[in-house]
Write a protein that holds these residues in place. Sequence first.
Motif, short mmCIF file in Angstrom:
data_model
loop_
_atom_site.label_atom_id
_atom_site.label_comp_id
_atom_site.label_asym_id
_atom_site.label_seq_id
_atom_site.Cartn_x
_atom_site.Cartn_y
_atom_site.Cartn_z
N ARG A 215 0.83 -1.21 0.00
CA ARG A 215 0.00 0.00 0.00
C ARG A 215 0.86 1.26 0.00
N ALA A 216 2.01 1.18 0.67
CA ALA A 216 2.91 2.34 0.74
C ALA A 216 3.55 2.65 -0.61
N VAL A 217 3.83 1.61 -1.40
CA VAL A 217 4.54 1.84 -2.66
C VAL A 217 3.61 1.86 -3.87
N ARG A 218 2.44 1.20 -3.75
CA ARG A 218 1.47 1.21 -4.85
C ARG A 218 0.05 1.39 -4.29
N PRO A 219 -0.27 2.58 -3.83
CA PRO A 219 -1.54 2.82 -3.13
C PRO A 219 -2.78 2.63 -3.99
N GLN A 220 -2.65 2.74 -5.32
CA GLN A 220 -3.81 2.65 -6.20
C GLN A 220 -4.06 1.25 -6.75
N ILE A 221 -3.27 0.28 -6.33
CA ILE A 221 -3.32 -1.02 -7.00
C ILE A 221 -4.58 -1.82 -6.70
N MET A 222 -5.21 -1.59 -5.54
CA MET A 222 -6.43 -2.34 -5.23
C MET A 222 -7.22 -1.64 -4.14
N ASN A 223 -8.41 -2.17 -3.90
CA ASN A 223 -9.27 -1.67 -2.84
C ASN A 223 -8.75 -2.22 -1.51
N TRP A 224 -8.26 -1.35 -0.66
CA TRP A 224 -7.59 -1.80 0.56
C TRP A 224 -8.57 -2.27 1.64
N THR A 225 -9.80 -1.78 1.59
CA THR A 225 -10.82 -2.29 2.51
C THR A 225 -11.12 -3.75 2.19
N GLU A 226 -11.22 -4.07 0.90
CA GLU A 226 -11.43 -5.45 0.49
C GLU A 226 -10.22 -6.31 0.84
#
Length: 272
Positions: A215-226
Amino acid sequence: MKIAHKMSRPIKGEDEDEFYASMAAATPVSLLMTKSADLMTCEATDDATEVVERPDLSDFDHIPVKSEGQIIGIFDRATPGITGSVDKTFRRLSARYLIGDRTSVFSFIERADSERCCIVIGEKGVVGMVTVSDLQKLPVQVALFGLTAQFESLVSDHLRRALDDAQEKYASVLGLLAPNEVRKVRGFQRHNEARNLSIDWISPLSLGQKLKALRAVRPQIMNWTEAEQVRDLRDSIAHGKEFARTYDLIKNLVSSKRAMVSLISRLKRTLR
């Protein structure tokens, strides 16, 4: 004759589709169901109130209804205000309440938030019944854990790609973790080094730690809640916690499974 051992290679790319299909084929609902010979049933002509009060049925919410020796529907004991005979209140069999005996447990999970039970059909007719209470059984745990392993493998691959698998980036990843997490990771690494075990710098990280780093290096890669939903489901299965014992947990299971399949698909596409 030469035999190609595909599973000896890392599961990546299109092999992951084969992996999902293999998991689905290996875990049909027939592994969960109560066989027809063992089903507790009632007759369509029985008094509904008496069926509700029968001691031998007290542990069951959904009772198969028989007429002339054949299962013709499902009686829901929990339906409020039941009166009269069973044939006035039961649900008659339709495609909505049927599932094939070779159908994957994944398919039953997908419908578990709307259909709490299904009559299982085989080549010769009714062979059993499966209900949401069966979702806590071992075959479901094995199938779901296989999916979470696939998800974690993809997260690891993305993390390696994002950081070029460079050892000097290891410290930056550890900098994202709490001190107690760092101690655990370094302890795991020392344990393996002392035994001359070859592992990369990502392997000691837990799924939660990998997600935090990615998440720190690729924050847009997926839905983090999921992603957190998947992590929580994975932890529940790994540590033997209940994940499908109540209806609220079942709804969360269905949501988490759908999220996991969606995330796996997205992670695969972005790796290509």
